[in-house]
Design a protein around this motif. Structure first.
Motif, PDB file in Angstrom:
ATOM      1  N   LEU A  20       0.835  -1.191   0.000  1.00  0.00           N
ATOM      2  CA  LEU A  20       0.000   0.000   0.000  1.00  0.00           C
ATOM      3  C   LEU A  20       0.871   1.243   0.000  1.00  0.00           C
ATOM      4  CD1 LEU A  20      -2.672  -0.958   2.698  1.00  0.00           C
ATOM      5  CD2 LEU A  20      -2.625  -1.538   0.261  1.00  0.00           C
ATOM      6  N   SER A  21       0.375   2.277  -0.658  1.00  0.00           N
ATOM      7  CA  SER A  21       1.088   3.547  -0.685  1.00  0.00           C
ATOM      8  C   SER A  21       0.182   4.661  -0.207  1.00  0.00           C
ATOM      9  CB  SER A  21       1.575   3.866  -2.099  1.00  0.00           C
ATOM     10  OG  SER A  21       2.563   2.960  -2.510  1.00  0.00           O
ATOM     11  N   CYS A  22       0.784   5.654   0.402  1.00  0.00           N
ATOM     12  CA  CYS A  22       0.083   6.836   0.902  1.00  0.00           C
ATOM     13  C   CYS A  22       0.855   8.045   0.403  1.00  0.00           C
ATOM     14  CB  CYS A  22       0.050   6.786   2.423  1.00  0.00           C
ATOM     15  SG  CYS A  22      -0.650   8.239   3.224  1.00  0.00           S
ATOM     16  N   ALA A  23       0.191   8.868  -0.387  1.00  0.00           N
ATOM     17  CA  ALA A  23       0.847  10.034  -0.971  1.00  0.00           C
ATOM     18  C   ALA A  23       0.028  11.276  -0.690  1.00  0.00           C
ATOM     19  CB  ALA A  23       1.016   9.841  -2.476  1.00  0.00           C
ATOM     20  N   SER A  24       0.690  12.412  -0.627  1.00  0.00           N
ATOM     21  CA  SER A  24       0.010  13.671  -0.352  1.00  0.00           C
ATOM     22  C   SER A  24      -0.139  14.496  -1.619  1.00  0.00           C
ATOM     23  CB  SER A  24       0.780  14.490   0.688  1.00  0.00           C
ATOM     24  OG  SER A  24       2.063  14.855   0.183  1.00  0.00           O
ATOM     25  N   SER A  25      -1.123  15.369  -1.567  1.00  0.00           N
ATOM     26  CA  SER A  25      -1.352  16.323  -2.643  1.00  0.00           C
ATOM     27  C   SER A  25      -1.656  17.665  -2.018  1.00  0.00           C
ATOM     28  CB  SER A  25      -2.525  15.866  -3.516  1.00  0.00           C
ATOM     29  OG  SER A  25      -2.852  16.836  -4.481  1.00  0.00           O
ATOM     30  N   GLY A  26      -0.915  18.688  -2.420  1.00  0.00           N
ATOM     31  CA  GLY A  26      -1.165  20.016  -1.890  1.00  0.00           C
ATOM     32  C   GLY A  26      -0.393  20.363  -0.635  1.00  0.00           C
ATOM     33  N   PHE A  27       0.336  19.437  -0.089  1.00  0.00           N
ATOM     34  CA  PHE A  27       1.203  19.713   1.055  1.00  0.00           C
ATOM     35  C   PHE A  27       2.310  18.655   1.057  1.00  0.00           C
ATOM     36  CE2 PHE A  27       0.110  16.338   4.093  1.00  0.00           C
ATOM     37  CZ  PHE A  27      -1.087  15.882   3.561  1.00  0.00           C
ATOM     38  N   ARG A  28       3.340  18.934   1.822  1.00  0.00           N
ATOM     39  CA  ARG A  28       4.513  18.055   1.826  1.00  0.00           C
ATOM     40  C   ARG A  28       4.411  17.045   2.964  1.00  0.00           C
ATOM     41  NH1 ARG A  28       8.158  19.278  -1.733  1.00  0.00           N
ATOM     42  NH2 ARG A  28       9.786  18.068  -0.685  1.00  0.00           N
ATOM     43  N   LEU A  29       4.291  15.780   2.594  1.00  0.00           N
ATOM     44  CA  LEU A  29       4.112  14.721   3.576  1.00  0.00           C
ATOM     45  C   LEU A  29       5.337  14.541   4.462  1.00  0.00           C
ATOM     46  CD1 LEU A  29       1.845  12.719   4.251  1.00  0.00           C
ATOM     47  CD2 LEU A  29       3.018  11.033   2.827  1.00  0.00           C
ATOM     48  N   GLU A  30       6.491  15.003   4.027  1.00  0.00           N
ATOM     49  CA  GLU A  30       7.717  14.838   4.819  1.00  0.00           C
ATOM     50  C   GLU A  30       7.616  15.527   6.167  1.00  0.00           C
ATOM     51  OE1 GLU A  30      11.195  16.869   3.213  1.00  0.00           O
ATOM     52  OE2 GLU A  30       9.854  18.154   2.072  1.00  0.00           O
ATOM     53  N   ASN A  31       6.745  16.515   6.301  1.00  0.00           N
ATOM     54  CA  ASN A  31       6.591  17.245   7.552  1.00  0.00           C
ATOM     55  C   ASN A  31       5.510  16.668   8.457  1.00  0.00           C
ATOM     56  OD1 ASN A  31       8.542  19.148   6.702  1.00  0.00           O
ATOM     57  ND2 ASN A  31       6.963  20.228   5.513  1.00  0.00           N
ATOM     58  N   TYR A  32       5.023  15.487   8.094  1.00  0.00           N
ATOM     59  CA  TYR A  32       3.913  14.903   8.818  1.00  0.00           C
ATOM     60  C   TYR A  32       4.248  13.510   9.346  1.00  0.00           C
ATOM     61  CZ  TYR A  32       0.820  18.630   7.414  1.00  0.00           C
ATOM     62  OH  TYR A  32       0.221  19.854   7.277  1.00  0.00           O
ATOM     63  N   ILE A  33       3.698  13.227  10.508  1.00  0.00           N
ATOM     64  CA  ILE A  33       3.692  11.877  11.046  1.00  0.00           C
ATOM     65  C   ILE A  33       2.563  11.133  10.337  1.00  0.00           C
ATOM     66  CG2 ILE A  33       3.147  10.517  13.098  1.00  0.00           C
ATOM     67  CD1 ILE A  33       4.393  12.963  14.683  1.00  0.00           C
ATOM     68  N   VAL A  34       2.849   9.915   9.904  1.00  0.00           N
ATOM     69  CA  VAL A  34       1.856   9.153   9.142  1.00  0.00           C
ATOM     70  C   VAL A  34       1.521   7.850   9.867  1.00  0.00           C
ATOM     71  CG1 VAL A  34       1.388   7.954   6.980  1.00  0.00           C
ATOM     72  CG2 VAL A  34       2.608  10.131   6.953  1.00  0.00           C
ATOM     73  N   GLY A  35       0.248   7.623  10.008  1.00  0.00           N
ATOM     74  CA  GLY A  35      -0.211   6.387  10.625  1.00  0.00           C
ATOM     75  C   GLY A  35      -0.999   5.547   9.633  1.00  0.00           C
ATOM     76  N   TRP A  36      -0.840   4.237   9.741  1.00  0.00           N
ATOM     77  CA  TRP A  36      -1.681   3.306   8.987  1.00  0.00           C
ATOM     78  C   TRP A  36      -2.723   2.735   9.939  1.00  0.00           C
ATOM     79  CZ3 TRP A  36      -2.016   2.840   3.933  1.00  0.00           C
ATOM     80  CH2 TRP A  36      -0.940   3.223   3.137  1.00  0.00           C
ATOM     81  N   TYR A  37      -3.949   2.689   9.452  1.00  0.00           N
ATOM     82  CA  TYR A  37      -5.057   2.218  10.249  1.00  0.00           C
ATOM     83  C   TYR A  37      -5.796   1.137   9.458  1.00  0.00           C
ATOM     84  CZ  TYR A  37      -4.319   6.360  13.118  1.00  0.00           C
ATOM     85  OH  TYR A  37      -3.771   7.305  13.941  1.00  0.00           O
ATOM     86  N   ARG A  38      -6.488   0.296  10.201  1.00  0.00           N
ATOM     87  CA  ARG A  38      -7.235  -0.776   9.551  1.00  0.00           C
ATOM     88  C   ARG A  38      -8.610  -0.869  10.213  1.00  0.00           C
ATOM     89  NH1 ARG A  38      -4.333  -6.412   9.687  1.00  0.00           N
ATOM     90  NH2 ARG A  38      -4.898  -6.435  11.907  1.00  0.00           N
TER      91      ARG A  38
END
Length: 122
Positions: A20-38
């Motif tokens: 699975l991939s998670c990508a951002s649009s309109g902001f930079r994901l590098e500055n964010y903590i990312v969580g995967w949820y199910r």
């Protein structure tokens, strides 16, 4: 428009793999903590993994040793590599992002993706 989008779900057999991939649009994901949820059928959404910067800070017990979270070299995409899939892994998978400036894993995310269905057959 600021949003995040998941991709890569689908159907797999028990013991198989999906990515699975998670990508951002309109902001930079590098500055964010990312969580995967199910969210399994009939259950609530639960956090299964979280990455802060390039460091994975959390894996749920049921996925340890099978799933791997990582951030791309450009740091704009976060992936969840799922190996040795089991039928209990079936559900809708979401990624969420919260600014590293004010948030942390397990908190209410600033952004949510639309979710991607993963179905594991026996």
């Amino acid at each position: 428009q600021e949003q995040i989008v998941e991709s890569g779900g689908g159907l797999a057999q028990s013991g198989g793999s999906l990515r699975l991939s998670c990508a951002s649009s309109g902001f930079r994901l590098e500055n964010y903590i990312v969580g995967w949820y199910r969210q399994a059928p009939g259950k609530g959404r639960e956090e299964i993994s979280c990455i802060r910067g390039d460091t994975v800070t959390y894996y749920a017990d049921e996925i340890k040793g099978r799933f791997t979270t990582s951030r791309s070299g450009t740091r704009q995409t976060v992936t969840l590599q799922m190996n040795d899939l089991k039928p209990d892994d079936t559900g809708v998978y979401y990624c969420g992002a919260i600014s590293s400036g004010w948030g942390d894993c397990g908190e209410v995310m600033d952004y949510w993706g639309q979710g991607t269905q993963v179905t594991v057959s026996t």
